[in-house]
Design a protein around this motif. Sequence first.
Motif, PDB file in Angstrom:
ATOM      1  N   PHE A  16      59.812 107.636 143.873  1.00 22.20           N
ATOM      2  CA  PHE A  16      60.092 106.543 142.941  1.00 22.20           C
ATOM      3  C   PHE A  16      58.846 106.260 142.122  1.00 22.20           C
ATOM      4  CE2 PHE A  16      57.726 103.092 144.904  1.00 22.20           C
ATOM      5  CZ  PHE A  16      57.613 103.489 146.244  1.00 22.20           C
ATOM      6  N   ARG A  17      59.079 105.584 140.937  1.00 19.48           N
ATOM      7  CA  ARG A  17      57.928 105.168 140.118  1.00 19.48           C
ATOM      8  C   ARG A  17      57.792 103.680 140.252  1.00 19.48           C
ATOM      9  NH1 ARG A  17      57.974 106.868 133.935  1.00 19.48           N
ATOM     10  NH2 ARG A  17      57.593 108.895 134.918  1.00 19.48           N
ATOM     11  N   LEU A  18      56.536 103.250 140.614  1.00 20.04           N
ATOM     12  CA  LEU A  18      56.253 101.828 140.764  1.00 20.04           C
ATOM     13  C   LEU A  18      55.710 101.283 139.456  1.00 20.04           C
ATOM     14  CD1 LEU A  18      55.995  99.469 142.873  1.00 20.04           C
ATOM     15  CD2 LEU A  18      53.608 100.137 143.055  1.00 20.04           C
ATOM     16  N   GLN A  19      56.232 100.110 139.082  1.00 20.40           N
ATOM     17  CA  GLN A  19      55.771  99.491 137.837  1.00 20.40           C
ATOM     18  C   GLN A  19      55.360  98.066 138.100  1.00 20.40           C
ATOM     19  OE1 GLN A  19      58.592  98.348 134.677  1.00 20.40           O
ATOM     20  NE2 GLN A  19      57.725 100.013 133.480  1.00 20.40           N
ATOM     21  N   GLY A  20      54.363  97.537 137.309  1.00 21.50           N
ATOM     22  CA  GLY A  20      54.044  96.118 137.398  1.00 21.50           C
ATOM     23  C   GLY A  20      52.869  95.847 138.304  1.00 21.50           C
ATOM     24  N   PHE A  24      49.345  92.862 135.593  1.00 22.79           N
ATOM     25  CA  PHE A  24      50.191  93.076 134.420  1.00 22.79           C
ATOM     26  C   PHE A  24      51.106  91.890 134.153  1.00 22.79           C
ATOM     27  CE2 PHE A  24      49.000  97.276 133.210  1.00 22.79           C
ATOM     28  CZ  PHE A  24      48.537  97.877 134.390  1.00 22.79           C
ATOM     29  N   ASN A  25      50.974  90.841 135.069  1.00 19.67           N
ATOM     30  CA  ASN A  25      51.819  89.649 134.963  1.00 19.67           C
ATOM     31  C   ASN A  25      53.302  89.948 135.044  1.00 19.67           C
ATOM     32  OD1 ASN A  25      50.233  87.384 134.923  1.00 19.67           O
ATOM     33  ND2 ASN A  25      49.659  87.694 132.792  1.00 19.67           N
ATOM     34  N   VAL A  26      53.539  91.072 135.704  1.00 21.48           N
ATOM     35  CA  VAL A  26      54.944  91.437 135.873  1.00 21.48           C
ATOM     36  C   VAL A  26      55.108  91.779 137.331  1.00 21.48           C
ATOM     37  CG1 VAL A  26      56.652  93.232 135.385  1.00 21.48           C
ATOM     38  CG2 VAL A  26      55.243  92.315 133.539  1.00 21.48           C
ATOM     39  N   ARG A  32      61.714 104.052 138.063  1.00 18.26           N
ATOM     40  CA  ARG A  32      62.324 105.377 137.990  1.00 18.26           C
ATOM     41  C   ARG A  32      62.517 105.903 139.389  1.00 18.26           C
ATOM     42  NH1 ARG A  32      60.636 110.502 137.789  1.00 18.26           N
ATOM     43  NH2 ARG A  32      61.907 111.990 136.608  1.00 18.26           N
ATOM     44  N   VAL A  46      66.996 101.777 140.484  1.00 20.32           N
ATOM     45  CA  VAL A  46      66.063 101.457 139.404  1.00 20.32           C
ATOM     46  C   VAL A  46      66.223  99.976 139.072  1.00 20.32           C
ATOM     47  CG1 VAL A  46      65.563 101.868 136.953  1.00 20.32           C
ATOM     48  CG2 VAL A  46      66.088 103.799 138.452  1.00 20.32           C
ATOM     49  N   TRP A  49      63.304  94.993 142.546  1.00 20.52           N
ATOM     50  CA  TRP A  49      62.002  94.353 142.612  1.00 20.52           C
ATOM     51  C   TRP A  49      61.454  94.553 144.011  1.00 20.52           C
ATOM     52  CZ3 TRP A  49      60.649  92.810 137.849  1.00 20.52           C
ATOM     53  CH2 TRP A  49      61.660  92.552 136.914  1.00 20.52           C
ATOM     54  N   HIS A  63      48.490  96.171 140.586  1.00 20.34           N
ATOM     55  CA  HIS A  63      49.165  97.465 140.619  1.00 20.34           C
ATOM     56  C   HIS A  63      48.452  98.426 141.521  1.00 20.34           C
ATOM     57  CE1 HIS A  63      51.966 100.497 139.011  1.00 20.34           C
ATOM     58  NE2 HIS A  63      50.936 101.320 139.264  1.00 20.34           N
ATOM     59  N   GLN A  85      65.354  88.977 140.296  1.00 26.19           N
ATOM     60  CA  GLN A  85      63.932  88.895 139.970  1.00 26.19           C
ATOM     61  C   GLN A  85      63.281  87.781 140.765  1.00 26.19           C
ATOM     62  OE1 GLN A  85      63.116  88.516 135.825  1.00 26.19           O
ATOM     63  NE2 GLN A  85      60.896  88.634 136.099  1.00 26.19           N
ATOM     64  N   GLN A  88      57.764  84.297 140.162  1.00 24.30           N
ATOM     65  CA  GLN A  88      56.394  84.785 140.133  1.00 24.30           C
ATOM     66  C   GLN A  88      55.451  83.745 140.645  1.00 24.30           C
ATOM     67  OE1 GLN A  88      56.057  86.521 135.990  1.00 24.30           O
ATOM     68  NE2 GLN A  88      54.594  87.795 137.068  1.00 24.30           N
TER      69      GLN A  88
ATOM     70  N   PRO B 807      57.026  90.006 129.728  1.00 29.17           N
ATOM     71  CA  PRO B 807      56.481  90.295 131.050  1.00 29.17           C
ATOM     72  C   PRO B 807      56.473  89.076 131.975  1.00 29.17           C
ATOM     73  CG  PRO B 807      54.717  90.246 129.425  1.00 29.17           C
ATOM     74  CD  PRO B 807      55.957  90.097 128.656  1.00 29.17           C
ATOM     75  N   ASN B 808      56.402  87.902 131.422  1.00 28.11           N
ATOM     76  CA  ASN B 808      56.326  86.689 132.259  1.00 28.11           C
ATOM     77  C   ASN B 808      57.693  86.128 132.615  1.00 28.11           C
ATOM     78  OD1 ASN B 808      53.581  86.838 132.241  1.00 28.11           O
ATOM     79  ND2 ASN B 808      53.343  85.455 130.487  1.00 28.11           N
ATOM     80  N   GLY B 894      50.277 100.256 134.679  1.00 25.31           N
ATOM     81  CA  GLY B 894      51.269  99.554 135.513  1.00 25.31           C
ATOM     82  C   GLY B 894      52.352 100.462 135.980  1.00 25.31           C
ATOM     83  N   SER B 896      53.089 103.886 138.526  1.00 20.51           N
ATOM     84  CA  SER B 896      52.586 104.999 139.338  1.00 20.51           C
ATOM     85  C   SER B 896      53.762 105.664 139.998  1.00 20.51           C
ATOM     86  CB  SER B 896      51.581 104.517 140.377  1.00 20.51           C
ATOM     87  OG  SER B 896      51.788 103.183 140.699  1.00 20.51           O
ATOM     88  N   ASP B 897      53.693 106.960 140.037  1.00 20.89           N
ATOM     89  CA  ASP B 897      54.723 107.732 140.745  1.00 20.89           C
ATOM     90  C   ASP B 897      54.287 107.908 142.169  1.00 20.89           C
ATOM     91  OD1 ASP B 897      55.371 109.631 137.816  1.00 20.89           O
ATOM     92  OD2 ASP B 897      56.739 108.245 138.846  1.00 20.89           O
ATOM     93  N   LEU B 898      55.142 107.508 143.096  1.00 17.00           N
ATOM     94  CA  LEU B 898      54.777 107.578 144.506  1.00 17.00           C
ATOM     95  C   LEU B 898      55.763 108.453 145.269  1.00 17.00           C
ATOM     96  CD1 LEU B 898      53.970 103.822 144.797  1.00 17.00           C
ATOM     97  CD2 LEU B 898      52.316 105.675 144.961  1.00 17.00           C
TER      98      LEU B 898
END
Lengths: 90, 898
Positions: A16-20, A24-26, A32, A46, A49, A63, A85, A88, B807-808, B894, B896-898
């Motif tokens: 998987f692809r990690l995002q945020g 990044f305030n996300v 992915r 996909v 969270w 991150h 979601q 935050q 993003p927020n 932000g 990464s492929d894991l």
Amino acid sequence: MDSFKVVLEGPAPWGFRLQGGKDFNVPLSISRLTPGGKAAQAGVAVGDWVLSIDGENAGSLTHIEAQNKIRACGERLSLGLSRAQPVQSK
Amino acid sequence: MNQIEPGVQYNYVYDEDEYMIQEEEWDRDLLLDPAWEKQQRKTFTAWCNSHLRKAGTQIENIEEDFRNGLKLMLLLEVISGERLPKPDRGKMRFHKIANVNKALDYIASKGVKLVSIGAEGERCEIVDGNVKMTLGMIWTIILRFAIQDISVEETSAKEGLLLWCQRKTAPYRNVNIQNFHTSWKDGLGLCALIHRHRPDLIDYSKLNKDDPIGNINLAMEIAEKHLDIPKMLDAEDIVNTPKPDERAIMTYVSCFYHAFAGAEQAETAANRICKVLAVNQENERLMEEYERLASELLEWIRRTIPWLENRTPEKTMQAMQKKLEDFRDYRRKHKPPKVQEKCQLEINFNTLQTKLRISNRPAFMPSEGKMVSDIAGAWQRLEQAEKGYEEWLLNEIRRLERLEHLAEKFRQKASTHETWAYGKEQILLQKDYESASLTEVRALLRKHEAFESDLAAHQDRVEQIAAIAQELNELDYHDAVNVNDRCQKICDQWDRLGTLTQKRREALERMEKLLETIDQLHLEFAKRAAPFNNWMEGAMEDLQDMFIVHSIEEIQSLITAHEQFKATLPEADGERQSIMAIQNEVEKVIQSYNIRISSSNPYSTVTMDELRTKWDKVKQLVPIRDQSLQEELARQHANERLRRQFAAQANAIGPWIQNKMEEIARSSIQITGALEDQMNQLKQYEHNIINYKNNIDKLEGDHQLIQEALVFDNKHTNYTMEHIRVGWELLLTTIARTINEVETQILTRDAKGITQEQMNEFRASFNHFDRRKNGLMDHEDFRACLISMGYDLGEAEFARIMTLVDPNGQGTVTFQSFIDFMTRETADTDTAEQVIASFRILASDKPYILAEELRRELPPDQAQYCIKRMPAYSGPGSVPGALDYAAFSSALYGESDL
């Protein structure tokens, strides 16, 4: 809430692809999936969270911290996920 | 014809006619059996003489001595006991014949048929001394007078005589009389006859059949000596003659008959007489007995009746019981025998009467006063007396019983009552109510009520006692005096109790009334004093109340309230005085009726003094309050002035700020003109704003004053200091931000090489989809925008894009983000891959990089940054100190492929 846990059996790659991340305030999320990968097989989707990594709350991780944490789980990766979601933490 | 029953020993079929016929035969022959003649002559002579000797004469020669008929008539007279006609005393033949005729007529008159000597001639024969005729005539006489009248068991004359002989000799076995001739030959017959009647004269057992002569002679001897029967037979003749003369035997035997039967008759007669006499004697005895018994009985009755009629009463039950006992004794022991006697008397009387009647005597007439009716009468009276006596006894006993019972009842009731009444007078005289409280008095009243009803209940009993006493008097109780005494005492006491009860009731009621009045007053006092007290307390509180007012109206209303309150004071004072009056009233009542209770009010803890003090206090506080209120009023006015001042300013500043905000907003939205122009304008604005700050400060100053004066509201302006502050700060930040935005836009434009026209285009698009015209797009706006630009997005992709532009997670897309997004696609940006490629170059195509390589290629700071942050490489071909630049690079973006 519909949060759930998945436990992926190692070793990496998890697929998987990690995002945020906090920097990044996300919130951390899955952007992915490798088709047929371990994560996909375990039911991860996909857009999920990431609430916790290996039991630890992921809301305050940058991150790179999250990345490192996931990498640190060699044999078994335990992820706490949610379809909704998360709120935050500032 | 006399028929004889079979079984009789003798066969006796003679009848008169038959032997008369036989005699006729003899008469015809004019012959008499010489033996018979001899016997007859002897026997008949003896027989006649036995009679004639009574007349004092005899005959020697039977045919001679009867010739003149005198002795014949005499004989007849002696035999019959009757007088014949007077004989003729002449000596002439016809005299003799006349006499004989008289004799024969007499015989004929006696019912004898003189067949053989009826005719004249034959009579003459007798006169002439004819033996046969004379004997025949004598025989006729003998037959008629000695034999004819024999009656034995309804058999008469010859048969009767024979029967008699047979009967009398029946017990003698050796005697069998069948006839008047041969049966007598042994002489035992005669002896048996004698022995039968007079066993004392002959010892029959010594007789012998074989001595007939001796027997006959013996019999004749005895007969002559003891029975006055002359010898009429010759023993030798009888024995020696084969058939003795029947007539002679009959004659002699008839004498025996007459002697014994006569004796018997005499005996019978004597018996009859004795019987009659005995009956008489018996009757007389019975009569005497009756008389005696009757007398005794009557005497007894006479004695007893007074006893039964005695009505003297006894005093005690015991005595009466004794009398009753005596009576019982009488009934059980004494009377029954008398009843018996009476019964006996009656029986005797009846028996006597019956006896008299059957014995043909006149009925018995008891003497005067002893008649059956007298006895019955007396007896009846006795029984009446008895009944009366018994009744009386029982009544008396009842009466005494009742008396005793009543007396006992009286004693009991009197005692009970006296016990009850004891001490009641003392109780009623108590004065315990004089110092009692109302409840106590009420309790006493209840008790008294209870007592009264008890008393009423006892009324009955007292009446009963009196009634019993009355009855005892009526019934003549022996101790009536004491009873009356006691009764009187009880009644007197009763009256007294009644009076005292009444008095006590009145006293208690009066007391109750007074105490009630006082109680009422106390209650009234309490009812009014309490609220009044509360009112005063409330008033005091209110008057001392710390007030906080924030407006003139408030203080004004407080002042008004205070004025109103002051207006109520006179009324309150009036109330106070009435309350005091109540208390005074209480005092007065207690005083005047001399009631010994405390005057403290059980209903109220509030005292008069308390009321007084509080009232004074209230009076004090009023003016003080006046003053405070006035002061406050002044203060409020001052505050108002401050408010107005502030308001005036704020009302100016507020809009100005608002205005400026709008200007800025407008400026940021506009499309035309260059960013630099925009910038200049904004700067201008900034300058204005800075200059305007003084006003803010001034306002702050006023605001401080207001706050120091503790004014928290201001109706003259809608703007608070905070509003203004916030607005001001917002203005400042807005202007700064807006400026910043523009700067950023300029940067972005320069960085991404966007022309002004593009910028304006972006602007136009943004404005178009900014439905709300607030400088922001929400997600729907953005999506619409994307679609309009030709983006065909799925959910996931859109979501991803959203995360990029927002993003927020605020739900809005700013113009900047929008521009970023729009230009991202077209700009030449560094991507994670490019960075990774760059690192690979530095790492000489290794999948990892070493720290020294970083230090060699990059400036020290960046190198240190990388070293610090790069994770350890754990892929294939890893060596110690290997760093994963790929992970690091993707992490920078932000991803990464894991």
